[in-house]
Write an enzyme that holds these catalytic residues in place. Structure first.
Site, PDB file in Angstrom:
ATOM      1  CD  GLU A 129      -8.399   5.325  43.635  1.00  0.00           C
ATOM      2  OE1 GLU A 129      -8.891   6.862  43.194  1.00  0.00           O
ATOM      3  OE2 GLU A 129      -8.227   5.510  42.628  1.00  0.00           O
ATOM      4  CD  GLU A 148       3.084   8.283  56.495  1.00  0.00           C
ATOM      5  OE1 GLU A 148       4.191   8.281  55.927  1.00  0.00           O
ATOM      6  OE2 GLU A 148       3.912   7.673  57.975  1.00  0.00           O
ATOM      7  CG  HIS A 171      -7.768  -0.394  43.104  1.00  0.00           C
ATOM      8  ND1 HIS A 171      -7.755   0.844  43.882  1.00  0.00           N
ATOM      9  CD2 HIS A 171      -8.199  -0.491  41.827  1.00  0.00           C
ATOM     10  CE1 HIS A 171      -6.889   1.625  42.979  1.00  0.00           C
ATOM     11  NE2 HIS A 171      -7.210   1.290  41.783  1.00  0.00           N
ATOM     12  CG  ASP A 213      -9.612   0.854  38.269  1.00  0.00           C
ATOM     13  OD1 ASP A 213     -10.167   0.426  38.097  1.00  0.00           O
ATOM     14  OD2 ASP A 213      -9.608   2.109  39.422  1.00  0.00           O
ATOM     15  CG  ASN A 218      -6.597   0.596  36.649  1.00  0.00           C
ATOM     16  OD1 ASN A 218      -7.477   1.787  36.031  1.00  0.00           O
ATOM     17  ND2 ASN A 218      -6.183   0.546  38.048  1.00  0.00           N
ATOM     18  CG  ASN A 222     -11.269   5.958  34.156  1.00  0.00           C
ATOM     19  OD1 ASN A 222     -10.710   6.613  33.267  1.00  0.00           O
ATOM     20  ND2 ASN A 222     -11.333   6.722  34.962  1.00  0.00           N
ATOM     21  CG  PHE A 260      -8.561   6.283  29.591  1.00  0.00           C
ATOM     22  CD1 PHE A 260      -8.086   5.088  28.391  1.00  0.00           C
ATOM     23  CD2 PHE A 260      -9.330   5.642  30.019  1.00  0.00           C
ATOM     24  CE1 PHE A 260      -8.640   3.922  28.858  1.00  0.00           C
ATOM     25  CE2 PHE A 260      -9.578   4.691  30.627  1.00  0.00           C
ATOM     26  CZ  PHE A 260      -8.999   3.577  29.309  1.00  0.00           C
TER      27      PHE A 260
END
Length: 735
Positions: free
Chosen positions: A449, A485, A558, A619, A621, A677, A682
Site C-alpha cells: 500500500e 491520477e 498484496h 499481506d 488477507n 491486523n 477484526f
C-alpha cells in the site's frame, strides 16, 4: 483491511415498538467482519507532525470546533435550551423535560428535539422491567419471546446459583444466572432467574456473524462463550441477547453480569446506581446501553471500548463531564445526555451538530496515552547447527521487515472513525512509519500500500539516504491512468541494502494479466467476472548476497481482501507460485557470482529454482484455516477445496494446485502472533513471512505488542501505531 462500518443514520423508536425489538433491543444492521477495502478519500490533516489533539485552548483545555478559546463560562454561541427542571422519578431533580426555545430565544434544533423526545419517553418507562413487560405484551401468544427477571423486592425462595432453567434444559444448553449486588447484603445474592430465554423472533449479531471465517477474532470468541469464563447463551434463533434490569432501585450491579459477553442490549435505567464499573467493557457486543435516571456522577473511561454501541442513553443523571475516551464510539448514533449538568460547550455542540460531532470532539480531545514498551525480540533455536570445526565462515544472515503501511487515500474517517483525525493524517503517520522502518534497520524491507508519489517523494528519498535502494510497482489500474491520477495508485515497494545484497533482476506479477494469458482460463466466465476485476500484484526481487554469492528470491505480495472472494485469493496465490517457479528456474541458470568476500571460495550453484533460498511475504488477507495458508504451507490444494466455492478456474479446479517449495511461516516457530491486523471489528493474523526450509532457517523474530497497552486500545491506527497492520520482522540465516 477490514469491512467499513455502516454510517447511515437510522432512526429508532425509543422504546422499540416491535416484539422483536422489545425482546432484543433495536434492530441494528449486523456488521460482517470480513476483510473490506479501504476507503478512497484522504482526510484533511488537522494536526500534522505533533502528538496531541487539536482544538485546545492556550491553557491546554480542549474546546469544540468553532468555539472561542477564551469563551469560558456563560452561554455558547450555539445556544442551548434551558427548560425548567423536574423530578426524574428517582429524586435526582435534574431532569429537563421542557422543549422550550434555547437561550436567546433560539428555536430548538432537530438534534435537541430528539434528545427531549427520547428523554421524555425514558421518564415514562420507570416501572420495573418496563421493556421486558412491553415485549411480553407485544408478543402475547409467544410466551418465550421475552426475558423474565424476578423483582428483588418480592419475597419467596431464590433459585440456587448455577441451576439450569427449563428452557436451557429443554434445548441442552447450560444456563448462567445474572446476579445483582444488593446494598444491604455482604455478598452477591441471586435475584434474577433468566428462565424464559428463548426468542423465536430474533437472531443476535454474534450469531449472524459467526459463519464468516474472517471473524474468528478474540472479540467473537468471547461473544460465543469460548474460554475466559464467559457465559454463553446458545446459538441460532434460540439465542437471547437482552437483559432488562430497569426500575428495580438497584444501588450496585454485580460483576457477574459482565460474564454475559454475548449481550447486545442492556437496560439498567431508573435505579439508584452511583457508578458503573469499568468491567462493563467486557460486554463487547453491546449495541444499546440505557443507564438513564440513575445517580451517576461519572462514567468509566472503559465505556470507550464498547465500539459496537449504537445507542447510549444517560438521561437524568448527575454527570458533569464525559470521558474523552468515549470518542472511540465511532458507530454511535444517539448519545442521550439531557438532564445532566454537563458543560455548556458539550451541550451546545450536541444541540447544533448532533451526536457524531460531539463524539468527534471527544475523540480529538482525548489525551495521548503512554506509548507501549518496545516489542520484544524472540530468539529462535536453529533447526540445525553449523559445523564450527570445519573452518568455513559462518553462515550469512539477513533480516526482513514486512509491513502494510495503510495508504494515504485509504485512511479515511469513514473507515477509521475511532482514530483521532490528527493521528489519521498522512503527515503524522508517514513520520511514524519511516521512524519504525529505520529503527529496525532490516536488510530487506517489503512494504504494501505504497503509492507512487509517496514512494518517490518520501520513502525512496529518506531511505536512500540511510543506505537503501528501492523498487516499486503500482497496481495494474495504473496502466489506464496518466499524470497525477496515476501517481496516487498504491502498490508494493521493496527496499534492500546494496551493501549486503546486489540486485540481479526485478519483476512484477500482475495477477489479472497472468490470468488473461493462461489458455485454460480463456473460456472460464468466473475468471473474467471475479479474477480479472482485481488488480493486485506481487513484486519479485532477485538478489545475490555480496559476501557469499548466495542467491535470494523475495516475493512481496498484496492479495485481495474480501472473504466472499476467497476463491480469488486462492487463484491469485496459485498464480504467484506458478510464476515464481518460472522465475526461479531461470535464475538458477545464471552463472555463479564472482568476487566473493574473504573466506568464501566459491558461490553456491543451484540445480533448479527450488534450491534457491526464497521468501514469500506480504499481506495475504487470509487467516490460518484458509485455502491460501493450506496451499502455501502444505504445497497443494485439491481441486474441490471449499475455498474454490464451486467456481471454475481451468486446471486449478480440474486438477488442483501445487508448488515445489517447502515453505513455512517464520512466526510458526512461536505459534504465530495474536494478530497482525487490529481494528474494532477484526483482530487476526493476515500478514506472513514464508521461507524455504531447505535453504533458510529462522534465528529471531519481532514479538507481539504489550498486552496491557492493548487492553485499553480499540484498534489501529492510533497515536503510536500508524497503520491498521503490524510490521513483522524475521532474521534468517542462509544454509
Amino acid at each position: 483491511m477490514r469491512q467499513p462500518p455502516n454510517h447511515h443514520q437510522q432512526q429508532y423508536s425509543y422504546p422499540p415498538s416491535s416484539p422483536a425489538a422489545y425482546s432484543n433491543g433495536p434492530s441494528h444492521p449486523s456488521h460482517h467482519n470480513s476483510l473490506p477495502p479501504h476507503g478512497h478519500h484522504s482526510p484533511a490533516p488537522q494536526h500534522p507532525g505533533a502528538i496531541g489533539p487539536p482544538h485546545s485552548s492556550s491553557n491546554g483545555a480542549p474546546f469544540p470546533p468553532h468555539q472561542s478559546a477564551n469563551g469560558g463560562g456563560g452561554s455558547s454561541q450555539f445556544g442551548s435550551p434551558h427548560p425548567p427542571s423536574n423530578s426524574n422519578g428517582n429524586g435526582n431533580g435534574n431532569g429537563n423535560g421542557s422543549a422550550s426555545a434555547g437561550s436567546g430565544g433560539a428555536a430548538v434544533t432537530a438534534h435537541w428535539q430528539q434528545q427531549l423526545s427520547f428523554a421524555s419517553i425514558s421518564r415514562q418507562a420507570s416501572s420495573p422491567h418496563h421493556h421486558a413487560r412491553a415485549a411480553h405484551l407485544a408478543a402475547r401468544g409467544h410466551p418465550t419471546s421475552a426475558i423474565t427477571i424476578t423483582d428483588p423486592n418480592r419475597g419467596g425462595p431464590k433459585p440456587p446459583y448455577g441451576s439450569a432453567s427449563s428452557a436451557f434444559q429443554q434445548h441442552g444448553k447450560q444456563a448462567s444466572l445474572g446476579t445483582i449486588m444488593r446494598p444491604e447484603s455482604t455478598g452477591p445474592e441471586v435475584v434474577d432467574r433468566l428462565d424464559s430465554m428463548r426468542s423465536s423472533s430474533v437472531t443476535s449479531t454474534r450469531t449472524a456473524n459467526s459463519s464468516a471465517q474472517l471473524t474468528s477474532s478474540p472479540t467473537h470468541e468471547a461473544a460465543n462463550g469460548h474460554g475466559g469464563g464467559e457465559a454463553g447463551a446458545g446459538e441460532g434463533k434460540d439465542a437471547w441477547t437482552t437483559i432488562d434490569m430497569g426500575g428495580m432501585n438497584l444501588k450496585n450491579v454485580s460483576p457477574e453480569l459482565f460474564r454475559y459477553t454475548f449481550l447486545t442490549t442492556l437496560y439498567i435505567p431508573h435505579n439508584a446506581l452511583v457508578s458503573l464499573p469499568g468491567s462493563i467493557s467486557r460486554l463487547v457486543n453491546l449495541t444499546l446501553l440505557d443507564a438513564s435516571s440513575n445517580k451517576l456522577t461519572s462514567l468509566p473511561p472503559e465505556l470507550g471500548l464498547l465500539t459496537h454501541l449504537r445507542d447510549l442513553f444517560l438521561f437524568d443523571n448527575h454527570l458533569n463531564s464525559l470521558p474523552a475516551e468515549l470518542g472511540t464510539l465511532h458507530l454511535l448514533d444517539t448519545l442521550g445526555i439531557e438532564g445532566n449538568p454537563l458543560p455548556e460547550t458539550m451541550r451546545a455542540l450536541l444541540e447544533k451538530e448532533g451526536t457524531t460531532a460531539l463524539i468527534s470532539y471527544l475523540r480529538d480531545s482525548c489525551p495521548v496515552p503512554l506509548p507501549p514498551p518496545e516489542r520484544d525480540w524472540v530468539t529462535v533455536e536453529p533447526d540445525s547447527f553449523p559445523n564450527v570445526l570445519s573452518g568455513k565462515p559462518a553462515e550469512p544472515t539477513f533480516s526482513i521487515l514486512c509491513y502494510n503501511i495503510l495508504c494515504e487515500h485509504m485512511a479515511t474517517p469513514q473507515m477509521y472513525g475511532y482514530t483521532p483525525s490528527w493521528a489519521l493524517s498522512w503527515d503524522y503517520r508517514k513520520e511514524l512509519i519511516l521512524q519504525e522502518v529505520l529503527n529496525y534497520s532490516s536488510d530487506i524491507v517489503c512494504l504494501q500500500e505504497v503509492d507512487a508519489e509517496q514512494y518517490e517523494e518520501y520513502f525512496l528519498e529518506n531511505l536512500s539516504s540511510q543506505g537503501y535502494e528501492g523498487i516499486h510497482y503500482p497496481r495494474s489500474r495504473a496502466r489506464t491512468m496518466s499524470g497525477d491520477e496515476k501517481r496516487h495508485v498504491d502498490g508494493c515497494a521493496t527496499f534492500y541494502k546494496p551493501a549486503t545484497f546486489a540486485l540481479v533482476e526485478q519483476q512484477v506479477i500482475e495477477f489479472n494479466q497472468i490470468a488473461l494469458r493462461r489458455p485454460d482460463f480463456k473460456k472460464t466466465e468466473d475468471v473474467f467476472n471475479r479474477v480479472m476485476t482485481r488488480d493486485h500484484i506481487a513484486v519479485v526481487t532477485l538478489l545475490e548476497h555480496r559476501a557469499s554469492g548466495a542467491r535470494l528470491i523475495v516475493a512481496n505480495a498484496h492479495i485481495f481482501w474480501d472473504h466472499d472472494f476467497r476463491d480469488v485469493k486462492l487463484v491469485q496465490v496459485a498464480m504467484l507460485m506458478d510464476e515464481l517457479a518460472k522465475i526461479s528456474n531461470d535464475f538458477a541458470k545464471l552463472p555463479p557470482r564472482l568476487n566473493l568476500a574473504e573466506g568464501f571460495d566459491v558461490a553456491p550453484a543451484y540445480a533448479n529454482g527450488s534450491k534457491i533460498p526464497t521468501i514469500v511475504c506480504g499481506d495475504f488477507n487470509s487467516v490460518a484455516d484458509s485455502g491460501v495458508l493450506d496451499f502455501l504451507s502444505r504445497g497443494s490444494v485439491s481441486k474441490d477445496h471449499a475455498d474454490f466455492m464451486n467456481h471454475t478456474y481451468g486446471n486449478y479446479t480440474s486438477e488442483g494446485i501445487s508448488h515445489r517449495l517447502s515453505l513455512r511461516s517464520a512466526y510458526s516457530h512461536i505459534g504465530e502472533l495474536p494478530f497482525t491486523n487490529f481494528t474494532p471489528g477484526f483482530q487476526d493474523v493476515i500478514d506472513y513471512i514464508f521461507y524455504t526450509t531447505n535453504s533458510l532457517g529462522v534465528t529471531g523474530l519481532l514479538g507481539e505488542v504489550d498486552q496491557e497497552y492493548l487492553a485499553s486500545s480499540v484498534g489501529f491506527p492510533s497515536a503510536h501505531f500508524p497503520s491498521d497492520h503490524l510490521g513483522i520482522l524475521a532474521e534468517l540465516r542462509i544454509k
